[in-house]
Design a protein around this motif. Structure first.
Motif, short mmCIF file in Angstrom:
data_model
loop_
_atom_site.label_atom_id
_atom_site.label_comp_id
_atom_site.label_asym_id
_atom_site.label_seq_id
_atom_site.Cartn_x
_atom_site.Cartn_y
_atom_site.Cartn_z
N MET A 1 0.85 -1.20 0.00
CA MET A 1 0.00 0.00 0.00
C MET A 1 0.88 1.25 0.00
O MET A 1 1.73 1.43 0.85
CB MET A 1 -0.87 -0.03 1.26
N ASP A 2 0.71 2.07 -0.99
CA ASP A 2 1.51 3.30 -1.03
C ASP A 2 0.99 4.26 0.01
O ASP A 2 -0.22 4.46 0.15
CB ASP A 2 1.44 3.93 -2.41
N LEU B 1 -0.80 9.69 6.14
CA LEU B 1 -1.45 8.58 6.83
C LEU B 1 -2.41 9.11 7.90
O LEU B 1 -3.52 8.61 8.06
CB LEU B 1 -0.42 7.68 7.48
N ARG C 1 -6.31 8.17 8.07
CA ARG C 1 -6.75 7.13 9.00
C ARG C 1 -8.16 7.31 9.55
O ARG C 1 -8.94 6.35 9.50
CB ARG C 1 -5.76 6.94 10.14
N ASP D 1 -8.45 0.56 8.39
CA ASP D 1 -7.10 0.59 7.85
C ASP D 1 -7.04 -0.18 6.53
O ASP D 1 -7.71 -1.16 6.32
CB ASP D 1 -6.10 0.05 8.89
N LYS E 1 -4.65 -1.85 5.01
CA LYS E 1 -3.91 -3.10 4.82
C LYS E 1 -4.85 -4.29 4.87
O LYS E 1 -4.67 -5.26 4.15
CB LYS E 1 -2.84 -3.22 5.90
N THR F 1 -7.59 -4.79 3.69
CA THR F 1 -8.22 -5.17 2.42
C THR F 1 -7.30 -6.06 1.61
O THR F 1 -7.77 -6.97 0.93
CB THR F 1 -8.56 -3.92 1.58
#
Lengths: 533, 376
Positions: free
Chosen positions: B1-2, B357, B361, B366, B368, B370
Motif C-alpha cells: 500500500m503506497d 497517513l 486514517r 485501515d 492493509k 483489504t
C-alpha cells in the motif's frame, strides 16, 4: 499432559492488557489481552501475519506498544528494551538463532552476561551452572563444542540454556520446530515438559496445530491482529482451532483418488551438484517422475532439495543425466537457463517466492508474464504486449481467486497466500508436462493451503507429472503418491505413503535407514551433525 | 500500500527538498554578507531572463540530460555507473574522429554519423568494466571510476600527439570542417530582424536529447529488454529463476549507459567547441549522477532535473560574475541540492508519509486489511 496447577489467588506470570500496535496503516495488534498462569505452557497460534511475532516482540522490548499494559507476576512492568525483558525474567528463543557461529557453546551462553571484564571467572561459573541445568532439564550439550559443528536441535538447546542462565522464568519460543526432525521435536517437547514441572512458564508460538494439541495447557488464537479466543487445550480440537484461525470451516485433509501413473516424464540419473562455495550438495541422486503422479521429496531443510529444484529449474549447473520426455537436458549451464526449461514443458514454483518467484515491486500483471515474457502471446516485436498480459492476468486472478483482484497492485502488497496463487496461476496455466513445486504452502494462510493443495491434485489428475519438495512432513504425506526422503544430498529411501508413517520417515530424514527398531535422540543427532546440520 | 498519493511522491517531495536546499543556501549567502534575494534575482535573470541566458541554460541541460539518462538506465539494472565522465570523454574522441576524417556534404549526415561514433566509443569504454563485472565480479563502481582516469590520460596522449595539427601549440584537435557544424539555436530561431539566442551555445543536440528521453522511456517501460533489465535490478535471484541472463543484462545496460554518456559529445564537442579540447566534459559526467538521483531514474524526471542543474550552472556563473559571492559557493549550492534531493530524501519523505497517513486514517478502516483479506 498435566493440568495447569493454579489456584485462583496466584497472580498470572504474564498478563497483557489491551495491547495495540500499528505500523503505518497496518494494525498489527488490536487490543490484545491474555493471562498466562505460572507453570503452564501457553500456545499462541495464528496464520502468518496474524500478529503473533509482533506481540512477542512487544513483550521482549523490541517494539513499544501504542497502547496497553504489561504485568509480570502481578506487577506492572515497562519493557523499553530487551535488557529490561531479561531482567524481568523473560527469555526468548528466536526462530533464527542468535548465536555466534565460531564461538563455543559456553562462550555463547556467557556472551552479554559476563560477570566482569575478565572472561575466565564467568566461564567457570557458567560451566558449573550449565552442568546443573543440564541435569535438571535433560538439556545435554557439550560446553566446549563450537556452534557451527553442532546440529540445529543442539543449537536450539543452547538458546534455551542461554535464557535459563539469565534466570528466565518465562520462556518464549517462536516456531521452534520449523528446523527440527520429528524425533528432535519430540525431544524438545520433553525438555519443555521438564521446564514446566520446575515451574517455568512457557509461551509457544507456532502455526502447527499438532504441536499445540500435543503440549500446551491453554491456547490463544490470533487472527488479523486480534485475539479471537483463548481456550483450554483439553477442551478444543484441531478442527475448532483451525476454524478460529481462519474464520471459517477448513478441510484439514486432502481429498484425492489413487494415482494412475503413466509414462516416465522426468528421469534423473546419478545427479551431482556442487555449489558456488565448492560444497557437494547433491551426491548422486536418481529417481523418475511419471505422468499423473506426485513424487514428494521429504527432508530437513538444507539436505540438497533446494539445489535439486534449482538444477531442474535451470539456474544451477550439475553433472549426471536428466531426461525430459525421453530427450536429455543440458546441465552444463551453457544452455541450461530457465528459458529453455520452460520451452521443454517444465514449470517451476520456486521455494522462495519473494526472492525468486516474484519481483515484489512489479505489479501482478507484470509478474504474470515473468519468465514467459518471450511467449508470442505476451509480446509484439521488441515490445511487451501489455494489454494482452493485463487481460490474461485478470482472467487468472479470477480463476485462482486472488484477492484483491487488482492486476495493477504490486506483488508485495498481496498476502503470502495470494502471492503464491499468482505464481501458481502463472505456472499451472501454461499447461506444463512437469511441475516443480517447492514449499508450496510456506508462509501461506490455512485457507489458501486448501486451495493450493486442490490445484496440485487437479493438475496430477490431468496427467501431469509433479515433483513436490517440502519440509512439512504432513504436506508430503497428504499430497504425494510416492515419497523419497533426502538426507545429506542422497535419497535414503522411497516409500509408499499408505505403508509408512511419520516415525519411519523421520528416521530416514535423519539418515537412518535401519528403521525397524528404535533409535535414541543422541544417535539421530550424531548422524545429523556428521552431515553438517 | 503506497503511503502517499502519486502526485505528492513525484512533485511534493522534490519540491520541499529543493526549498530546504534553497533556504540553507540563503543562510550561507547571508553569512557572506550578500542578500540572498538579490542573488536569486541575479541567478534567475542570468539563466532565464534572456534568450541568451536560456541558450546557456539549455546547453548545460543538454549535457546533463545525456549523462543523467546514462546513469538512470544503469540504475534500473542496479549498476552504479560512475564512469559517465570517462565515457563522455571517449564519446568526444568518437565525434572528433568522425568529424575530422569523414567528409560530409551536410551537417545532418554529420550529426547522425557523429552521434553513432560518440555512442560507439562511449559504449566501448563502458563495455570493459561491464564484462569485468559480469564475468569476474569486479565491482563496477571501482572499475568505472578508474576508467575515468584512463580516459583522461588517453585523451591527453592523443591531443598532444596524433590528433594535434602540425605546428599547433595547443593540446586540441584542429577545427572541424564547416559542413559538420551543427545549427545553433541562433541559426534556428532567428527570424528576420529578431535574433534570438545570440552567441549562446545551445544547439540542435538539445532536441536529440529530448528524443533520447522518449526513446529511453519506451525502452525501460515498454520493451521486453526493459522488463528484463528492471527485473534484474529488483532481484537478481528472481531474474535467474526466470531465465534472464545476468551477463547479458549487465553488459547491455552498461552499453546503453556508456553510449548515452558518450552522446553528450555531439553537444559540447561538435555543437559548441567544434573541435576536441582537453577537459571538454567539465564534470558533466558526475553531475549526471545527481541528475539521475533527483529525477528518480525516470527519463522525464531526468529531463526536469537536468533543466534545474542547467539553471544552477548558468545562474551560478552569472552570480560569480556580478557579485562578491565566490564561484565555489555555487558548488556549495549545487551540493546542497544534491544532498537534499538525493541523500536526505527520506528526511522529507517520512514525515510527509506520516502526515498523509494521519489524514487518511480517521475516516476509513485501515487499508492493509483489504489486501490481507487474502485467502478468500
Amino acid at each position: 499432559m498435566t493440568a495447569p496447577q493454579t489456584t485462583p489467588d496466584t497472580a498470572p506470570a504474564i498478563e497483557l492488557k489491551g495491547i495495540s500496535k500499528a505500523f503505518g496503516p497496518v494494525q498489527a495488534n488490536k487490543d490484545i489481552s491474555i493471562r498466562v498462569m505460572p507453570g503452564t505452557i501457553h500456545g499462541i497460534i495464528g496464520e502468518n501475519g496474524a500478529g503473533k511475532s509482533t506481540l512477542m516482540s512487544i513483550l521482549y522490548g523490541f517494539y513499544k506498544a501504542d497502547r496497553g499494559e504489561i504485568f509480570i507476576g502481578g506487577t506492572k512492568t515497562e519493557i523499553p528494551d530487551s535488557q529490561a525483558a531479561i531482567s524481568a525474567g523473560i527469555g526468548m528463543v528466536f526462530q533464527h538463532f542468535k548465536l555466534v557461529e565460531n564461538f563455543t557453546v559456553l562462550e555463547n551462553i556467557v556472551l552479554g552476561a559476563e560477570d566482569s571484564g575478565l572472561l575466565r571467572p564467568s566461564l567457570a561459573r557458567a560451566r558449573r551452572e550449565l552442568k546443573a541445568l543440564a541435569e535438571e532439564y535433560e538439556l545435554n550439550v557439550d560446553p566446549d563444542a563450537i556452534i557451527e559443528d553442532i546440529g540445529v536441535g543442539m543449537q536450539q538447546r543452547v538458546e534455551i540454556l542461554k535464557a535459563l542462565y539469565r534466570q528466565a522464568d518465562i520462556l518464549i519460543l517462536d516456531e521452534p520446530t520449523g528446523v527440527l526432525t520429528p524425533a528432535e521435536a519430540d525431544h524438545l517437547f520433553r525438555i519443555l515438559e521438564n521446564l514446566r514441572r520446575e515451574g517455568k512458564t512457557i509461551i509457544l508460538i507456532t502455526h502447527k496445530l499438532r504441536e499445540i494439541m500435543e503440549i500446551t495447557d491453554t491456547v490463544s488464537v490470533m487472527r488479523r491482529g486480534e485475539m479471537t479466543a483463548t481456550v483450554k487445550t483439553a477442551e478444543t480440537s484441531p478442527a475448532e482451532l483451525a476454524e478460529l484461525m481462519v474464520g471459517r470451516k477448513v478441510l484439514l485433509r486432502v481429498n484425492k483418488e489413487p494415482a494412475t501413473p503413466g509414462a516416465v516424464i522426468l528421469d534423473v540419473k546419478d545427479l551431482h551438484v556442487t555449489d558456488a562455495k565448492g560444497v557437494h550438495r547433491v551426491k548422486g541422486v536418481s529417481f523418475e517422475v511419471r505422468a499423473g503422479e506426485v513424487l514428494g521429496i521429504a527432508g530437513v531443510a538444507g539436505n540438497g532439495q533446494s539445489e535439486l529444484l534449482e538444477v531442474l529449474g535451470g539456474y544451477e549447473t550439475a553433472t549426471g543425466t536428466v531426461t525430459m520426455n525421453g530427450t536429455p537436458i543440458d546441465l552444463t549451464g551453457t544452455k541450461s537457463d530457465g528459458q529453455s526449461r520452460r520451452r521443454r514443458g517444465i514449470a517451476h514454483v520456486p521455494e522462495d517466492r519473494q526472492a525468486e518467484g516474484l519481483i515484489m515491486d512489479y505489479s501482478a500483471w507484470e509478474n504474470t508474464a515473468f519468465g514467459y515474457h518471450h511467449d508470442d502471446k505476451y509480446r509484439s516485436g521488441l515490445f511487451m504486449n501489455n494489454a494482452a498480459i493485463l487481460s490474461d492476468t485478470t482472467d487468472k486472478m479470477q480463476r485462482f481467486d486472488v484477492r484483491p483482484p487488482d492486476p495493477k497492485l504490486a506483488a508485495k502488497n498481496f498476502s503470502g497466500g495470494n502471492q503464491q496463487k499468482i505464481v501458481l496461476a502463472r505456472e499451472i496455466e501454461r499447461n506444463p508436462d512437469l511441475l516443480l513445486i517447492g514449499q508450496p504452502t510456506r508462509g501461506v494462510d490455512i485457507g489458501a493451503i486448501e486451495f493450493i493443495h486442490e490445484q496440485i491434485i487437479a493438475l496430477r489428475d490431468q496427467g501431469k507429472a509433479i515433483l513436490l519438495v517440502s519440509v512439512e512432513l504432513e504436506e508430503i504425506m497428504a499430497l504425494s503418491d510416492r515419497i523419497a526422503v533426502m538426507f545429506d544430498g542422497r535419497i535414503m529411501g522411497t516409500r509408499d505413503p499408505s505403508q509408512t508413517d511419520e516415525r519411519e520417515l523421520g528416521l530416514l530424514m535423519a539418515g537412518i535407514t535401519d528403521t525397524d527398531h528404535d533409535h535414541s535422540v543422541e544417535e539421530i543427532e550424531d548422524n545429523l551433525a556428521k552431515a553438517g546440520h | 500500500m503506497d503511503a502517499m498519493p502519486k502526485w505528492a511522491e513525484v512533485v511534493l517531495v522534490p519540491l520541499i527538498s529543493l526549498l530546504l536546499a534553497a533556504i540553507l543556501s540563503a543562510l550561507v549567502i547571508l553569512a557572506i554578507g550578500e542578500s540572498p534575494w538579490e542573488a536569486l534575482k541575479l541567478m534567475v535573470d542570468g539563466a532565464l531572463g534572456s534568450t541568451y541566458g536560456w541558450g546557456y541554460t539549455l546547453y548545460y541541460a543538454t549535457n546533463f540530460i545525456f549523462t543523467g539518462l546514462a546513469v538512470a538506465i544503469a540504475f534500473h539494472a542496479r549498476m552504479f555507473n560512475i564512469g559517465g565522465e570517462g565515457q563522455a570523454v571517449l564519446g568526444g574522441l568518437g565525434v572528433a574522429l568522425v568529424c575530422l576524417f569523414i567528409p560530409f556534404p551536410h551537417w545532418s549526415l554529420a550529426l547522425i554519423a557523429s552521434a553513432c561514433g560518440a555512442a560507439l566509443f562511449g559504449a566501448a569504454w563502458a563495455f570493459i568494466p561491464a564484462i569485468l563485472q559480469a564475468k569476474r565480479g569486479s565491482h563496477i563502481v571501482i572499475t568505472t571510476i578508474m576508467f575515468n582516469f584512463i580516459a583522461a590520460a588517453l585523451l591527453n596522449y592523443l591531443l598532444v600527439g596524433a590528433l594535434k595539427p602540425a605546428g599547433s601549440m595547443e593540446p586540441a584537435t584542429g577545427r572541424f570542417p564547416e559542413t559538420t557544424h551543427l545549427p545553433s539555436f541562433q541559426d534556428m530561431f532567428s527570424f528576420g530582424e529578431a535574433t534570438l539566442f545570440r552567441g549562446a551555445p545551445a544547439n540542435i543536440s538539445f532536441f536529440v536529447a529530448l528524443a533520447a528521453c522518449v526513446a529511453l522511456w519506451a525502452l525501460i517501460w515498454r520493451t521486453r529488454l526493459g522488463y528484463e533489465l528492471r527485473a534484474f535490478g529488483h532481484s537478481e535471484s528472481a531474474a535467474r529463476y526466470a531465465g534472464i541472463s545476468p551477463t547479458k543484462i549487465i553488459v547491455i545496460s552498461m552499453l546503453i549507459s556508456g553510449g548515452l554518456a558518450g552522446m553528450m559529445a555531439i553537444n559540447n564537442v561538435q555543437g559548441e567547441a567544434e573541435r576536441l579540447v582537453l577537459n571538454a566534459v567539465e564534470g558533466a559526467g558526475f553531475i549526471g549522477i545527481a541528475v539521475a538521483l533527483m529525477g528518480r531514474s525516470h527519463p522525464f524526471g531526468v529531463l526536469l532535473a537536468a533543466l534545474l542543474f542547467g539553471f544552477l550552472y548558468q545562474g551560478g556563473a552569472e552570480l560569480a560574475l556580478w557579485t562578491s559571492i565566490p564561484r565555489e559557493l555555487i558548488v556549495v549550492i549545487q551540493a546542497l541540492v544534491i544532498l537534499f534531493t538525493g541523500a536526505l530524501d527520506n528526511m522529507v519523505r517520512m514525515p510527509l508519509e506520516n502526515l498523509f497517513l494521519m489524514r487518511r486514517r480517521p475516516p476509513g478502516p485501515d487499508r492493509k486489511s483489504t489486501s490481507a483479506e487474502g485467502a478468500r
